[in-house]
Write an enzyme that holds these catalytic residues in place. Structure first.
Site, short mmCIF file in Angstrom:
data_model
loop_
_atom_site.label_atom_id
_atom_site.label_comp_id
_atom_site.label_asym_id
_atom_site.label_seq_id
_atom_site.Cartn_x
_atom_site.Cartn_y
_atom_site.Cartn_z
N ARG A 1 0.82 -1.21 0.00
CA ARG A 1 0.00 0.00 0.00
C ARG A 1 0.86 1.26 0.00
O ARG A 1 0.44 2.29 -0.53
CB ARG A 1 -0.95 -0.01 1.20
CG ARG A 1 -2.14 -0.94 0.99
CD ARG A 1 -3.05 -0.98 2.18
NE ARG A 1 -4.30 -1.68 1.85
CZ ARG A 1 -5.11 -2.21 2.74
NH1 ARG A 1 -4.80 -2.13 4.02
NH2 ARG A 1 -6.21 -2.81 2.38
N LYS B 1 -16.09 -16.83 4.07
CA LYS B 1 -17.54 -16.85 4.23
C LYS B 1 -18.31 -16.40 2.98
O LYS B 1 -17.96 -15.42 2.35
CB LYS B 1 -17.95 -15.95 5.40
CG LYS B 1 -17.43 -16.42 6.74
CD LYS B 1 -17.91 -15.50 7.86
CE LYS B 1 -17.45 -15.99 9.22
NZ LYS B 1 -17.92 -15.08 10.31
N GLY C 1 -6.90 -7.08 -0.27
CA GLY C 1 -7.04 -7.82 0.99
C GLY C 1 -6.18 -9.06 1.05
O GLY C 1 -4.99 -9.04 0.75
N GLY D 1 -12.55 -4.13 1.03
CA GLY D 1 -13.98 -3.91 1.16
C GLY D 1 -14.51 -2.87 0.19
O GLY D 1 -15.63 -3.00 -0.31
#
Length: 404
Positions: free
Chosen positions: A37, A202, A360, A384
């Site tokens: 980043r 998930k 991520g 996100g």
């Protein structure tokens, strides 16, 4: 409306420019373990330095709950930024206090200062508009212009991302400009065949992106912990593998929609089953319809896609012109369960078209497994924010820069 870019700000020589970056890097004992980043914001910083702007770089790091916490200090990031830029970078030990004002006052044209973690001040993330706006007003005292370049936070209505952009002239930096361009290509007229690869733990984390991309993709590949909910929806037993039983009906609906729309939904044909969740656990490969028929029985735990699945997924990826990948295929941090993720990553490097790694854990995985950022068409810094963009949601940090 179109996104405002650096060109809209005019000449910036001698001006105090606040750069809202996303420098939320992983730290271990004060050492940065992945500086991706930091490096991602260099093109914007280099361009502003070349113009002779006076840069005030700000960011959050972690979740310090609105109070100073040494373990979340941006000082190691300032040091790394100095190394990457090849020049001194001043560090202010507060966000809008005496140290920050002194650092800014000492800047000459082309100089850079980093102020302390924005989230050390509760106003940065306040839900109360007035409190947030007040903090943004104090940030605005430091600079004359805002360059917003932290794509990872554009889905948050936070002081430095949203309110500050309304208080002083603002525009997107090169990183945000590139992210928006790439992600827009994934949702509007992607070159075909278009394959979406989804992993991670998930299904519930990916509901929105599955629903939004399902009508747009030609193929959807499902791996990671979420694969077991899909297999359970087919009536397969999955041992003690991660399972979201409350999502089985939703997943069944996705499979029906895919069949109805002619989207090829590829589920694993095998998986790596382990005796326990540990790096040295005994493990075997089992067919998807016989995951409990191993020596571990119903206690077996799925930790990666199997080799046959990895080959099928790799073939599908290599045959595509556009590929978006979000989420590892297994517990890549453990070498015994990294093969599936590595196979998918390698296939993305062989795509004759646009390959996008969706930030991520996926970005961390490809770097840990030895791939370079340049091996892919684009590695998103968004996490996100990338998923919310691909879900078709409105992102306040982009809307305030003119994007609609």
């Amino acid at each position: 409306m179109a996104l405002r870019t650096l060109a809209s700000l005019g000449a910036l020589a001698g001006k105090r420019v606040i750069v809202r970056a996303d420098l939320n890097v992983p730290l271990r004992d004060g050492v940065i373990t992945d500086d991706g980043r930091v490096r991602a914001t260099l093109p914007t910083l280099d361009a502003l330095i070349e113009q002779g702007a006076r840069l005030i770089v700000c960011s959050h790091l972690g979740r310090p709950d609105g109070a100073p916490d040494p373990k979340y200090s941006l000082e190691p990031v300032a040091q790394r930024l100095s190394e990457l830029l090849g020049k001194p970078v001043a560090f202010a030990r507060d966000t809008v206090g005496e140290s920050a004002h002194e650092a800014v006052a000492s800047l000459a044209d082309g100089d850079v200062a980093v102020i302390e973690n924005l989230r050390f001040n509760p106003g940065e993330t306040a839900k109360d508009d007035a409190e947030r706006r007040a903090f943004a007003g104090r940030l605005a005292e430091l600079g004359e212009v805002l360059v917003s370049d932290g794509f990872g936070v554009v889905h948050r209505k936070q002081a430095s991302v949203y309110d500050l952009a309304e208080l002083i002239p603002s525009a997107a930096g090169f990183l945000i400009e590139k992210e928006v361009d790439v992600l827009d290509r994934l949702t509007e007229n992607p070159e075909r065949p278009y394959t979406v690869v989804l992993g991670g733990s998930k299904v519930s984390d990916k509901l929105g992106v599955i629903a939004h991309l399902l009508p747009r993709a030609d193929k959807i590949l499902v791996g990671g912990g979420m694969l077991f909910t899909f297999l359970a929806a087919k009536g397969y037993r999955v041992g003690t593998s991660l399972l979201e039983a409350d999502q089985i009906d939703t997943v069944t609906g996705y499979m029906a929609t895919a069949a109805e729309k002619g989207v090829e939904l590829l589920l694993p044909v095998d998986a790596v089953m382990a005796a326990s969740f540990s790096a040295d656990a005994e493990h075997v490969v089992a067919p998807a319809d016989a995951l409990e028929d191993t020596a571990f029985g119903a206690d077996g735990l799925g930790l990666d896609i199997g080799p046959a699945t990895a080959e099928i997924f790799a073939d599908a990826i290599r045959g595509s012109k556009t590929v978006f990948w979000n989420g590892p295929m297994g517990v890549f941090e453990m070498p015994a369960f990294a093969a599936g993720t590595k196979a998918v990553a390698k296939a993305l490097t062989q795509v004759d078209g646009l390959s996008v790694v969706g930030g991520g854990d996926s970005a961390a995985a490809v770097r840990q497994l030895g791939f370079a950022d340049s091996d892919f068409g684009h590695i998103s810094t968004g996490g996100g924010a990338s998923l919310e963009f691909l879900e078709g949601k409105k992102l306040p940090g982009l809307e305030v820069l003119g994007w609609s």
